[in-house]
Scaffold this motif. Sequence first.
Motif, short mmCIF file in Angstrom:
data_model
loop_
_atom_site.label_atom_id
_atom_site.label_comp_id
_atom_site.label_asym_id
_atom_site.label_seq_id
_atom_site.Cartn_x
_atom_site.Cartn_y
_atom_site.Cartn_z
N LEU A 155 0.84 -1.21 0.00
CA LEU A 155 0.00 0.00 0.00
C LEU A 155 0.86 1.25 0.00
CD1 LEU A 155 -2.76 1.39 0.11
CD2 LEU A 155 -2.65 1.17 2.62
N ALA A 156 1.90 1.27 0.82
CA ALA A 156 2.80 2.43 0.85
C ALA A 156 3.39 2.67 -0.54
CB ALA A 156 3.92 2.22 1.88
N GLU A 157 3.82 1.62 -1.20
CA GLU A 157 4.39 1.77 -2.54
C GLU A 157 3.34 2.25 -3.54
OE1 GLU A 157 6.66 2.31 -5.60
OE2 GLU A 157 7.43 1.93 -3.60
N THR A 158 2.13 1.73 -3.43
CA THR A 158 1.04 2.15 -4.32
C THR A 158 0.73 3.63 -4.13
OG1 THR A 158 0.08 -0.07 -4.34
CG2 THR A 158 -1.40 1.76 -4.87
N LEU A 159 0.64 4.07 -2.89
CA LEU A 159 0.35 5.48 -2.62
C LEU A 159 1.51 6.38 -3.03
CD1 LEU A 159 -1.44 5.22 0.86
CD2 LEU A 159 -2.44 5.14 -1.44
N ARG A 160 2.73 5.91 -2.81
CA ARG A 160 3.92 6.68 -3.21
C ARG A 160 3.93 6.88 -4.72
NH1 ARG A 160 7.37 3.33 -1.28
NH2 ARG A 160 7.22 4.21 0.80
N ALA A 161 3.64 5.82 -5.45
CA ALA A 161 3.61 5.91 -6.92
C ALA A 161 2.50 6.86 -7.38
CB ALA A 161 3.41 4.52 -7.53
N ALA A 162 1.34 6.78 -6.75
CA ALA A 162 0.24 7.68 -7.13
C ALA A 162 0.58 9.13 -6.83
CB ALA A 162 -1.04 7.27 -6.39
N ARG A 163 1.19 9.36 -5.69
CA ARG A 163 1.57 10.73 -5.31
C ARG A 163 2.56 11.31 -6.30
NH1 ARG A 163 4.32 13.09 -1.50
NH2 ARG A 163 5.62 11.33 -0.96
N GLY A 164 3.48 10.49 -6.76
CA GLY A 164 4.54 10.99 -7.63
C GLY A 164 4.20 11.00 -9.11
N ASP A 165 3.04 10.48 -9.47
CA ASP A 165 2.68 10.37 -10.89
C ASP A 165 1.98 11.65 -11.35
OD1 ASP A 165 2.05 9.62 -13.44
OD2 ASP A 165 0.74 7.97 -12.87
N SER A 166 2.77 12.62 -11.73
CA SER A 166 2.20 13.91 -12.15
C SER A 166 1.54 13.82 -13.53
CB SER A 166 3.28 14.99 -12.15
OG SER A 166 4.33 14.62 -13.02
#
Length: 193
Positions: free
Chosen positions: A72-83
Motif C-alpha cells: 500500500l505504501a508503494e502504491t500510494l507513493r507511486a500515485a503521489r509521484g505520478d504527475s
Amino acid sequence: MAIEDRRQRERDARRRLITATARTLAETEGWEAVTTRRLSTEIEYSQPVLYKHFGSMEDIVEAVAVEGFEELAETLRAARGDSRASGDELGRVAAAYSGFAAKNPALFDAMFIRSTRLHFAAEDTPAPLKEAFAELRAAVATIAGGRDVDTLTEVVWSALHGLVVLGRNGRLRPGHDTARIELLVTQLRAASA
C-alpha cells in the motif's frame, strides 16, 4: 558463518512461502479457508514447521497484513509521484487507495478488518504501517492549509476506508465509487481554500 546464513535464508524463504500461500488461499477462497492444516497441505510442510515460523494463525495474518502495508505504501507513493495522471496529489492517492482495496480484498481484510495486534501511532508500530500512513499524510498535507495534518489525515483515511468497506459490502450504490471519491476530495480541497 556461511552455514548459518544459508539456514537463515531457508527460514526466510519458508516464511515467505507460508505468507504467500496464506494470501493466495485467502484471495481465492476467503480467510475461512486459511488454516494451519490447509497451509501445511498446500506447502507440503508439517504443522509443527509452520509453528516454528509463526506461533498462531493470527501471526500469519499479521505477517500478511504487514506485507500489505508495504505494498500500500508503494502504491500510494507511486500515485503521489505520478504527475502525468489526472487530478491533484490527494485525488490520485485517494483513487489509488480505493483501487488497492478493490484489487486485493483479502489482503485489505487482513490489514484493516480482521482483528490483529497491529496498531498505528504506537511505539511498536511496524515501519510499513508508518510508511503507508506517511504517504497518505503527504498527500493530505497539500490541502491542509492551517489544519492539523495528522488529524486531517486520520479523518481522510477514515472516510476513504468507510467508502471502500461500504461499497464492498453492497451498502452503497454500485458504479459510483469514483464519483464519491472525487466528491470527497473536492470537499476537502474547498475546505482548505
